[in-house]
Write a protein that holds these residues in place. Structure first.
Motif, PDB file in Angstrom:
ATOM      1  N   ASP A 358      25.512  60.230  83.756  1.00  0.00           N
ATOM      2  CA  ASP A 358      25.430  60.959  85.162  1.00  0.00           C
ATOM      3  C   ASP A 358      24.550  60.762  85.619  1.00  0.00           C
ATOM      4  O   ASP A 358      24.046  61.713  85.830  1.00  0.00           O
ATOM      5  CB  ASP A 358      25.755  62.238  84.494  1.00  0.00           C
ATOM      6  N   ARG A 359      22.814  59.894  84.763  1.00  0.00           N
ATOM      7  CA  ARG A 359      22.119  59.812  85.879  1.00  0.00           C
ATOM      8  C   ARG A 359      21.599  59.424  86.853  1.00  0.00           C
ATOM      9  O   ARG A 359      23.581  58.764  87.020  1.00  0.00           O
ATOM     10  CB  ARG A 359      21.336  59.729  84.208  1.00  0.00           C
ATOM     11  N   TYR A 360      21.235  59.137  87.403  1.00  0.00           N
ATOM     12  CA  TYR A 360      21.145  58.520  89.083  1.00  0.00           C
ATOM     13  C   TYR A 360      21.085  57.146  88.134  1.00  0.00           C
ATOM     14  O   TYR A 360      20.852  56.135  87.486  1.00  0.00           O
ATOM     15  CB  TYR A 360      19.678  58.997  89.888  1.00  0.00           C
ATOM     16  N   GLN A 361      22.172  56.413  89.381  1.00  0.00           N
ATOM     17  CA  GLN A 361      22.447  54.632  89.216  1.00  0.00           C
ATOM     18  C   GLN A 361      22.487  54.397  87.769  1.00  0.00           C
ATOM     19  O   GLN A 361      22.344  53.399  87.446  1.00  0.00           O
ATOM     20  CB  GLN A 361      21.109  53.923  89.710  1.00  0.00           C
ATOM     21  N   ASN A 362      23.822  55.747  87.305  1.00  0.00           N
ATOM     22  CA  ASN A 362      23.960  54.732  86.190  1.00  0.00           C
ATOM     23  C   ASN A 362      24.562  54.516  85.649  1.00  0.00           C
ATOM     24  O   ASN A 362      25.107  53.294  86.422  1.00  0.00           O
ATOM     25  CB  ASN A 362      24.321  56.606  85.243  1.00  0.00           C
TER      26      ASN A 362
END
Length: 381
Positions: A358-362
């Motif tokens: 779920d991190r940014y730009q995963n």
């Protein structure tokens, strides 16, 4: 500074805009390359009898602890000022250490080091705190009157003048664009984080320190085994906190940091080696950056790179001290097993977090082939 060095020349030469991720990646690669030089110079200056294996290990954990994998992975305009500041900082400190490693100071290195560090002011002003490292690096030279004296005037000016030139230029730009020489544009922040009315609230510090340093990881048995902290963070602070998704406290991703306890136990020996002030200065600078970040901005994963490289610098010096202290003793193999184990955990934790879903730009969305290959090939259990 990033605009003048990268984007404007690229547009003039090729007529198109430079993709931001290319500039971030370039700075990241340069940081890694210069880090090997930097750690070599540290060893040469303070611990000359360190093995090649220890050199490789210390440099590897230095890069990992700097948290640049997050900046390069998330190669947007938010990452560039921080990544470029780290690159300029490590270049500048390398020139300074190289300049001091002789009976006669190298004025060209002094100028280049000061120029690189001064340019940080136009990227990430708070990271220019490393200019204070000039005192522990050049302390012997200062005592021998190679600075701040008539005979040392040329050396003194070689360090100061680049800061004056860059500083005046940036202040003139600030005044022309924002109406104040000390306004770097934060008052024009148009995002959800209103930096114009934050003020200084000491009650934020405990929450911020806990989240940045001590917040436990959110782990499970499901690949990739680490999840974002998300809304699991709870606190009693009643005011507003600007927060973005965090992975966990810095100490959990970098357990090797605990060896900085050596500064309490071995301060006499480290002072003899002339590296105590630099190591403690780096650690204290990291804490200051954390407190400034909490008050000025808030909690965001990329901000860990602001202070991570300073903790890394302090950790490397402590590692070198422990390796030399216990060499040729019965405890050597025990100490090295502990150091290598902590280093291995640090490496795995810092690089494996790119798979957090779920991190940014995963990677789950940007590169699903790689994400699922790792999940089913390496962890098909």
């Amino acid at each position: 500074v990033p605009a003048l060095i990268f984007f404007v020349p690229f547009k003039l030469l090729f007529g198109v805009h430079l993709p931001t991720w290319i500039a971030v990646t370039f700075c990241g690669l340069m940081y890694c390359i210069v880090s090997y030089i930097f750690i070599y110079l540290i060893i040469k200056k303070y611990y000359k009898n360190i093995s090649f294996g220890t050199y490789i290990v210390t440099d590897t954990i230095f890069i990992a602890m700097s948290a640049i994998v997050y900046l390069v992975f998330y190669g947007t305009i938010y990452s560039l000022p921080i990544m470029m500041s780290l690159m300029l900082g490590i270049i500048g400190l390398s020139f300074w250490i190289a300049a001091s490693d002789s009976k006669k100071l190298n004025k060209i290195y002094l100028i280049l080091g000061s120029l690189a560090i001064a340019l940080i002011i136009g990227c990430r002003p708070q990271l220019a705190i490393i200019l204070l490292f000039a005192f522990p690096i050049f302390w012997n030279d200062i005592k021998e009157k190679r600075f701040f004296s008539v005979k040392g005037m040329a050396n003194t000016l070689s360090v100061i003048v680049p800061f004056l030139i860059i500083g005046v230029g940036i202040m003139d730009y600030n005044y022309a664009r924002f109406g104040s020489v000390m306004d770097f544009g934060a008052n024009y922040n148009l995002t959800s984080n209103d930096m114009t009315h934050r003020g200084i609230v000491l009650a934020r510090n405990w929450v911020g320190i806990f989240e940045y340093i001590f917040q436990p990881l959110n782990i499970s048995s499901k690949f990739p085994f680490m999840q974002l902290i998300g809304n699991n963070v709870q606190f009693d602070y009643q005011g507003y906190l600007s927060q973005e998704p965090l992975f966990g406290g810095f100490l959990w991703f970098n357990p090797i940091l605990v060896i900085c306890w050596a500064y309490f136990k071995g301060r006499k020996e480290m002072k003899k080696k002339k590296c105590y002030a630099l190591g403690v200065g780096a650690f204290v600078s990291a804490v200051i950056i954390i407190l400034l970040t909490i008050q000025m901005s808030g909690m965001t994963q990329r901000y860990m790179s602001d202070f991570g490289w300073l903790f890394a610098m302090s950790t490397v010096i402590a590692f070198l001290y422990l390796e030399e202290k216990y060499r040729n003793t019965q405890k050597y193999y025990i100490v090295m097993k502990v150091l290598i184990s902590l280093s291995a955990i640090t490496l795995v934790a810092n690089y494996f977090n790119i798979f957090i879903a779920d991190r940014y730009q995963n990677l789950f969305y940007t590169n699903p082939n790689l994400w699922f290959w790792v999940k089913y090939v390496l962890f098909s259990i």
